[in-house]
Design an enzyme around this catalytic site. Structure first.
Site, PDB file in Angstrom:
ATOM      1  N   HIS A   5       0.822  -1.202   0.000  1.00  0.00           N
ATOM      2  CA  HIS A   5       0.000   0.000   0.000  1.00  0.00           C
ATOM      3  C   HIS A   5       0.862   1.261   0.000  1.00  0.00           C
ATOM      4  O   HIS A   5       2.053   1.196   0.222  1.00  0.00           O
ATOM      5  CB  HIS A   5      -0.944   0.018   1.211  1.00  0.00           C
ATOM      6  CG  HIS A   5      -0.243   0.070   2.531  1.00  0.00           C
ATOM      7  ND1 HIS A   5       0.033  -1.062   3.264  1.00  0.00           N
ATOM      8  CD2 HIS A   5       0.252   1.098   3.245  1.00  0.00           C
ATOM      9  CE1 HIS A   5       0.676  -0.724   4.367  1.00  0.00           C
ATOM     10  NE2 HIS A   5       0.820   0.583   4.379  1.00  0.00           N
ATOM     11  N   GLU A  56      -3.573   3.631   2.064  1.00  0.00           N
ATOM     12  CA  GLU A  56      -3.808   3.719   3.505  1.00  0.00           C
ATOM     13  C   GLU A  56      -3.942   5.188   3.874  1.00  0.00           C
ATOM     14  O   GLU A  56      -3.003   5.966   3.704  1.00  0.00           O
ATOM     15  CB  GLU A  56      -2.638   3.114   4.280  1.00  0.00           C
ATOM     16  CG  GLU A  56      -2.720   3.324   5.784  1.00  0.00           C
ATOM     17  CD  GLU A  56      -1.413   2.982   6.491  1.00  0.00           C
ATOM     18  OE1 GLU A  56      -1.043   3.721   7.415  1.00  0.00           O
ATOM     19  OE2 GLU A  56      -0.756   1.992   6.104  1.00  0.00           O
ATOM     20  N   HIS A  74       2.839  11.323  -6.491  1.00  0.00           N
ATOM     21  CA  HIS A  74       1.404  11.183  -6.722  1.00  0.00           C
ATOM     22  C   HIS A  74       0.975   9.724  -6.652  1.00  0.00           C
ATOM     23  O   HIS A  74       1.798   8.827  -6.705  1.00  0.00           O
ATOM     24  CB  HIS A  74       1.023  11.781  -8.085  1.00  0.00           C
ATOM     25  CG  HIS A  74       1.657  11.093  -9.245  1.00  0.00           C
ATOM     26  ND1 HIS A  74       2.842  11.521  -9.798  1.00  0.00           N
ATOM     27  CD2 HIS A  74       1.295   9.989  -9.948  1.00  0.00           C
ATOM     28  CE1 HIS A  74       3.177  10.720 -10.790  1.00  0.00           C
ATOM     29  NE2 HIS A  74       2.259   9.776 -10.900  1.00  0.00           N
ATOM     30  N   GLU A 117      -2.965  11.052 -10.246  1.00  0.00           N
ATOM     31  CA  GLU A 117      -2.860  10.956 -11.705  1.00  0.00           C
ATOM     32  C   GLU A 117      -3.875   9.945 -12.202  1.00  0.00           C
ATOM     33  O   GLU A 117      -3.979   8.841 -11.671  1.00  0.00           O
ATOM     34  CB  GLU A 117      -1.459  10.508 -12.107  1.00  0.00           C
ATOM     35  CG  GLU A 117      -1.278  10.372 -13.598  1.00  0.00           C
ATOM     36  CD  GLU A 117       0.117   9.888 -13.972  1.00  0.00           C
ATOM     37  OE1 GLU A 117       0.535  10.158 -15.111  1.00  0.00           O
ATOM     38  OE2 GLU A 117       0.778   9.229 -13.141  1.00  0.00           O
TER      39      GLU A 117
END
Length: 140
Positions: A5, A56, A74, A117
């Site tokens: 994550h 997360e 990003h 993005e």
């Protein structure tokens, strides 16, 4: 090694969940409150991507001021139709910071200024208005 994550800190759980879930389309996978650590962790995933690549959200109960985190970079998500995704976000009140002028890529920001993005799945779509002539807005 397995990617698990990406963690981003948030200052307003409700505003963040509205953005990531209601507007971006992620779903909450699990949540953990830690009274002793004074934080909440909320794990999100794109539908069908649970346990593969998650975001997360970390909410610290004691207020902190975070910078924009541009050095973070990003998060990137693939979408089936870049124009439809941007239109839905815009209709939901999200600013399209970098419109999909090329039919392939766009950027928006979360309530905590995390750059997101959006990338067109497969080949770029044929450029079309109003996106082609739409200028950038703010930072992305």
């Amino acid at each position: 090694m397995k990617y698990l994550h990406t963690m981003v800190r948030v200052t307003d759980v409700e505003a963040s969940l509205d953005f990531y879930c209601n507007k971006l389309g992620l779903t909450e996978v699990r949540r953990k409150d830690s009274p002793q650590g004074r934080f909440t962790l909320i794990f999100l995933a794109a539908p069908g991507q649970e346990g593969v690549a998650e975001v997360e959200l970390t909410y610290n109960w004691d207020p902190e001021t975070y910078g924009e985190g541009r050095n973070f970079g990003h998060l990137a998500f693939e979408v089936d139709d870049i124009y439809a995704a941007c239109q839905a976000l815009q209709d939901g009140g999200v600013t399209i910071n970098r419109p999909p002028r090329d039919g392939r890529m766009a950027f928006v920001r979360s309530p905590d200024n995390i750059s997101i993005e959006l990338l067109q799945k497969g080949e770029a779509l044929v450029p079309q208005e109003p996106w082609t002539s739409m200028p950038n807005t703010g930072k992305w």
